[in-house]
Design a protein around this motif. Sequence first.
Motif, mmCIF file in Angstrom:
data_model
loop_
_atom_site.group_PDB
_atom_site.id
_atom_site.type_symbol
_atom_site.label_atom_id
_atom_site.label_comp_id
_atom_site.label_asym_id
_atom_site.label_seq_id
_atom_site.Cartn_x
_atom_site.Cartn_y
_atom_site.Cartn_z
ATOM 1 N N ASP A 1 41.096 43.179 36.321
ATOM 2 C CA ASP A 1 40.986 41.759 35.693
ATOM 3 C C ASP A 1 42.102 40.939 35.939
ATOM 4 N N ILE A 2 43.139 41.397 36.354
ATOM 5 C CA ILE A 2 44.268 40.559 36.687
ATOM 6 C C ILE A 2 43.835 39.811 37.930
ATOM 7 N N PHE A 3 43.097 40.619 38.976
ATOM 8 C CA PHE A 3 42.638 39.909 40.200
ATOM 9 C C PHE A 3 41.727 39.182 40.014
ATOM 10 N N ALA A 4 40.848 39.247 38.974
ATOM 11 C CA ALA A 4 39.746 38.382 38.610
ATOM 12 C C ALA A 4 40.453 37.120 38.011
ATOM 13 N N ILE A 5 41.483 37.075 37.257
ATOM 14 C CA ILE A 5 42.105 35.907 36.661
ATOM 15 C C ILE A 5 42.598 34.927 37.607
ATOM 16 N N ILE A 6 43.199 35.555 38.632
ATOM 17 C CA ILE A 6 43.952 34.952 39.653
ATOM 18 C C ILE A 6 42.811 34.224 40.374
ATOM 19 N N ALA A 7 41.644 34.830 40.780
ATOM 20 C CA ALA A 7 40.459 34.404 41.467
ATOM 21 C C ALA A 7 39.763 33.152 40.759
ATOM 22 N N VAL A 8 39.843 33.445 39.375
ATOM 23 C CA VAL A 8 39.163 32.118 38.693
ATOM 24 C C VAL A 8 39.884 31.099 38.649
ATOM 25 N N TYR A 9 41.249 31.341 38.419
ATOM 26 C CA TYR A 9 42.247 30.291 38.297
ATOM 27 C C TYR A 9 42.155 29.343 39.765
ATOM 28 N N LEU B 1 40.811 29.485 48.825
ATOM 29 C CA LEU B 1 39.751 30.506 49.355
ATOM 30 C C LEU B 1 40.240 31.809 49.841
ATOM 31 N N ARG B 2 41.445 31.623 50.549
ATOM 32 C CA ARG B 2 42.049 32.701 51.116
ATOM 33 C C ARG B 2 42.568 33.795 50.177
ATOM 34 N N ILE B 3 43.123 33.249 49.047
ATOM 35 C CA ILE B 3 43.546 33.888 47.903
ATOM 36 C C ILE B 3 42.478 34.587 47.377
ATOM 37 N N ILE B 4 41.413 33.799 47.051
ATOM 38 C CA ILE B 4 40.207 34.515 46.279
ATOM 39 C C ILE B 4 39.755 35.539 47.154
ATOM 40 N N SER B 5 39.460 35.543 48.384
ATOM 41 C CA SER B 5 38.938 36.470 49.155
ATOM 42 C C SER B 5 40.003 37.731 49.356
ATOM 43 N N CYS C 1 41.943 38.640 46.660
ATOM 44 C CA CYS C 1 41.537 39.020 45.444
ATOM 45 C C CYS C 1 40.654 40.039 45.288
ATOM 46 N N ILE C 2 39.561 39.783 45.947
ATOM 47 C CA ILE C 2 38.333 40.553 45.914
ATOM 48 C C ILE C 2 38.519 41.434 46.836
ATOM 49 N N VAL C 3 39.264 41.449 47.875
ATOM 50 C CA VAL C 3 39.169 42.756 48.655
ATOM 51 C C VAL C 3 40.353 43.694 47.966
ATOM 52 N N PHE C 4 41.298 43.427 47.448
ATOM 53 C CA PHE C 4 42.163 44.360 46.720
ATOM 54 C C PHE C 4 41.519 44.907 45.658
ATOM 55 N N ALA C 5 40.575 44.257 44.848
ATOM 56 C CA ALA C 5 39.727 44.648 43.712
ATOM 57 C C ALA C 5 38.864 45.685 44.277
ATOM 58 N N GLY C 6 38.355 45.557 45.514
ATOM 59 C CA GLY C 6 37.440 46.697 46.191
ATOM 60 C C GLY C 6 38.359 47.965 46.403
ATOM 61 N N ILE C 7 39.647 47.479 46.934
ATOM 62 C CA ILE C 7 40.475 48.763 47.147
ATOM 63 C C ILE C 7 40.869 49.343 46.040
ATOM 64 N N THR C 8 40.898 48.808 44.784
ATOM 65 C CA THR C 8 41.170 49.581 43.469
ATOM 66 C C THR C 8 39.892 50.116 42.907
ATOM 67 N N PHE C 9 38.718 49.682 43.411
ATOM 68 C CA PHE C 9 37.383 50.432 42.927
ATOM 69 C C PHE C 9 37.438 51.693 44.038
ATOM 70 N N ILE C 10 37.940 51.554 45.210
ATOM 71 C CA ILE C 10 37.811 53.007 45.993
ATOM 72 C C ILE C 10 38.907 53.996 45.459
ATOM 73 N N ILE C 11 40.064 53.599 44.922
ATOM 74 C CA ILE C 11 41.039 54.558 44.548
ATOM 75 C C ILE C 11 40.445 55.179 43.266
ATOM 76 N N PHE C 12 39.861 54.273 42.103
ATOM 77 C CA PHE C 12 39.218 55.012 41.051
ATOM 78 C C PHE C 12 37.774 55.705 41.279
ATOM 79 N N SER C 13 37.160 55.460 42.548
ATOM 80 C CA SER C 13 36.158 56.489 42.648
ATOM 81 C C SER C 13 36.383 57.969 42.797
ATOM 82 N N LEU C 14 37.629 58.256 42.653
ATOM 83 C CA LEU C 14 38.102 59.690 42.717
ATOM 84 C C LEU C 14 37.474 60.287 41.227
ATOM 85 N N TRP C 15 37.580 59.309 40.468
ATOM 86 C CA TRP C 15 37.188 59.887 39.035
ATOM 87 C C TRP C 15 35.699 59.752 38.803
ATOM 88 N N ARG C 16 35.090 58.606 39.196
ATOM 89 C CA ARG C 16 33.635 58.673 39.473
ATOM 90 C C ARG C 16 33.246 58.056 40.762
#
Lengths: 66, 158
Positions: free
Chosen positions: B68-76, B99-103, B105-120
């Motif tokens: 959500d924090i990454f998304a807020i930064i990207a939306v700002y 555009l660089r910051i948005i990109s 943010c999305i990559v870091f959100a992707g990395i976060t998803f990879i980490i939490f794919s340990l649970w699901r």
Amino acid sequence: MAIIVNLDVMMAKRKISSNELAEKIGITAANLSILKTGKAKAVRFSTLDKICEVLECQPGDILEHV
Amino acid sequence: MVNELTGWSEMKSLKLSRFLVIGLFFLLIVILFTAHIIAEWFGIISVGKGLIRGGLVAAVTAMIYICDIFAIIAVYHLHKLLSNIAKNEVFTAQNSRCLRIISWCIVFAGITFIIFSLWRFEFMFAAFFAMFLGLVMRVLKNVFEKAVELKSENDFTI
């Protein structure tokens, strides 16, 4: 870049003001200022043609390579 | 420019984008305050598998907060980009930075998803799409940077 624009020298010789020259060439005074201060990255042949026509000189009188 | 068929103008399209971005911002704020409720609900309905079994609700809550924090930064930055475009400042260094910051943010959100794919393991799909979108934004940013360079060249051709 090693190209120097000597436009002000030629303008002084012909006793013409910046605004008058800009008007005669058909460019804005701001663009002429960019050209005179050497900030320009390129000059169109059409602009150069008009400058030479108005100042009655050759391109070599305005541009110099050092 | 107005489209003759639809009567849809460039300015209206821009307004719609800004409206949607502001709407998304408020949605993200709501998600930020209801993260634990969403996580609990996810814990109840989720039947998937993961390497780590315990602490699913806490993990999903943390994941929602981080993303959500990454998304807020990207939306700002999207909002900033749109206001710059509304001011007719399109190909500027500031916009390519946005555009660089948005990109990123999305990559870091992707990395976060990879980490939490340990649970699901399902989060791997989200990670894939996020990474893909991040890459697309990155290429867009490269194009934009080139356009900024060309514009400055054009502006300084007298």
